[in-house]
Design an enzyme around this catalytic site. Sequence first.
Site, PDB file in Angstrom:
ATOM      1  N   ARG A 169      -0.232  -8.334  13.790  1.00 16.72           N
ATOM      2  CA  ARG A 169      -0.635  -6.693  12.639  1.00 16.72           C
ATOM      3  C   ARG A 169      -1.906  -7.499  11.905  1.00 16.72           C
ATOM      4  NH1 ARG A 169       3.944  -4.086  10.107  1.00 16.72           N
ATOM      5  NH2 ARG A 169       2.766  -3.494   8.840  1.00 16.72           N
TER       6      ARG A 169
ATOM      7  N   LYS B  57       0.936  -1.156  -0.009  1.00 20.38           N
ATOM      8  CA  LYS B  57       0.471  -0.072   0.081  1.00 20.38           C
ATOM      9  C   LYS B  57       1.032   1.326   0.367  1.00 20.38           C
ATOM     10  CE  LYS B  57      -2.449  -0.459   3.422  1.00 20.38           C
ATOM     11  NZ  LYS B  57      -2.304  -2.064   4.427  1.00 20.38           N
TER      12      LYS B  57
HETATM   13  P1  AMP Z   1       0.661   1.157   8.906  1.00 19.53           P
HETATM   14  O1  AMP Z   1       1.944   2.246   8.330  1.00 19.53           O
HETATM   15  O2  AMP Z   1      -0.207   1.864   8.443  1.00 19.53           O
HETATM   16  O3  AMP Z   1       0.786  -0.616   8.966  1.00 19.53           O
HETATM   17  O4  AMP Z   1       0.902   1.587  10.465  1.00 19.53           O
HETATM   18  C1  AMP Z   1       1.057   0.646  11.751  1.00 19.53           C
HETATM   19  C2  AMP Z   1       0.663   0.992  12.934  1.00 19.53           C
HETATM   20  O5  AMP Z   1      -0.203   1.952  12.671  1.00 19.53           O
HETATM   21  C3  AMP Z   1      -0.309  -0.316  12.589  1.00 19.53           C
HETATM   22  O6  AMP Z   1       0.096  -1.303  13.027  1.00 19.53           O
HETATM   23  C4  AMP Z   1      -1.257   0.186  13.795  1.00 19.53           C
HETATM   24  O7  AMP Z   1      -1.184   0.051  15.526  1.00 19.53           O
HETATM   25  C5  AMP Z   1      -0.932   2.005  13.599  1.00 19.53           C
HETATM   26  N1  AMP Z   1      -2.108   2.696  12.957  1.00 19.53           N
HETATM   27  C6  AMP Z   1      -2.365   2.775  11.540  1.00 19.53           C
HETATM   28  N2  AMP Z   1      -3.138   3.001  11.024  1.00 19.53           N
HETATM   29  C7  AMP Z   1      -3.941   3.473  12.002  1.00 19.53           C
HETATM   30  C8  AMP Z   1      -5.717   2.892  11.589  1.00 19.53           C
HETATM   31  N3  AMP Z   1      -6.113   3.757  10.860  1.00 19.53           N
HETATM   32  N4  AMP Z   1      -6.577   2.584  12.933  1.00 19.53           N
HETATM   33  C9  AMP Z   1      -5.174   2.150  14.378  1.00 19.53           C
HETATM   34  N5  AMP Z   1      -4.097   1.861  13.745  1.00 19.53           N
HETATM   35  C10 AMP Z   1      -3.585   2.746  13.465  1.00 19.53           C
END
Ligand code: AMP
Length: 267
Positions: free
Chosen positions: A209, A47
Amino acid sequence: MTEKPIIAPPADRSAWLEARPACLEPPGATPRHPFRLVLLGPPGVGKGTQAARISAWLGACPLSTGDVFRHAKATETTCCSPAMTKALEKMSRGELVDDAIVLDLIRERTTCLRCGFGFCLDGFPRTVEQARRLDVLLAELNRPLHAAVDFTLPREKLLRRLSGRRTCPKCRRGYHLETSPPRREDHCDDCGEVLQIREDDRPEAVAVRLEAYAATADPLLAYYEASGRLIRIEAEKSPEAVFRRTVRTLRARFKEAPPEPWKQSET
Ligand code: AMP
């Protein structure tokens, strides 16, 4: 597909990362296809890579909620409220941050959602509650969402992609040990810094995750499918091929009613 060069993209991501004011429409620049999109899909599907490409195509800044949390983590000692500290602990464990905190964070950044170039949100929404609240906010801003793009990939490929990811802690450039390794082992090509594994890419956090994703994905996809806004893109091929397929699909889906400035400037 031949793409015209992108015209003066807005690129002030600090507004998004730190909830500071940003320019809405850079002078002299014309949005060409100002789609308002959210990107869905499991961790490791690519993504972030697609968000960067799609945002450059729109001429908008890539907007990632994960990046906001990582930026807060990097400046933790100076920036963080007790709620953000708790959110960062959850992030380190690979758990989802509470909806209320993420929604506050989005509301503080509405300037970016009103951008005349459109937007491409990566990592938000993750739950139906977040999706509903985003729709309400966008209705208030008179900027409804065009589509939710869901990238798909088999689980074993996700694990391979996640385990090979490395990031430069200084300039944030991303690498992959198999598909885009650094020239010198473990060191950033641009600034020479020793590369790191993202805290939440460690195996124990990856398992959490993927579980968190599995628990929330189906209702979220159903929410967008029910309103006719879901677009599914299979993400096994190269980043460029996936990007092209995404653009092709968006153009085909919105052929009859493309986002407004696109209609004027593409004729
Ligand atoms: P990502 O880089 O999008 O995988 O986000 C890294 C981490 O940030 C996730 O594993 C969550 O702990 C937190 N996070 C990011 N976006 C969200 C969201 N929309 N809702 C809840 N947690 C989020």
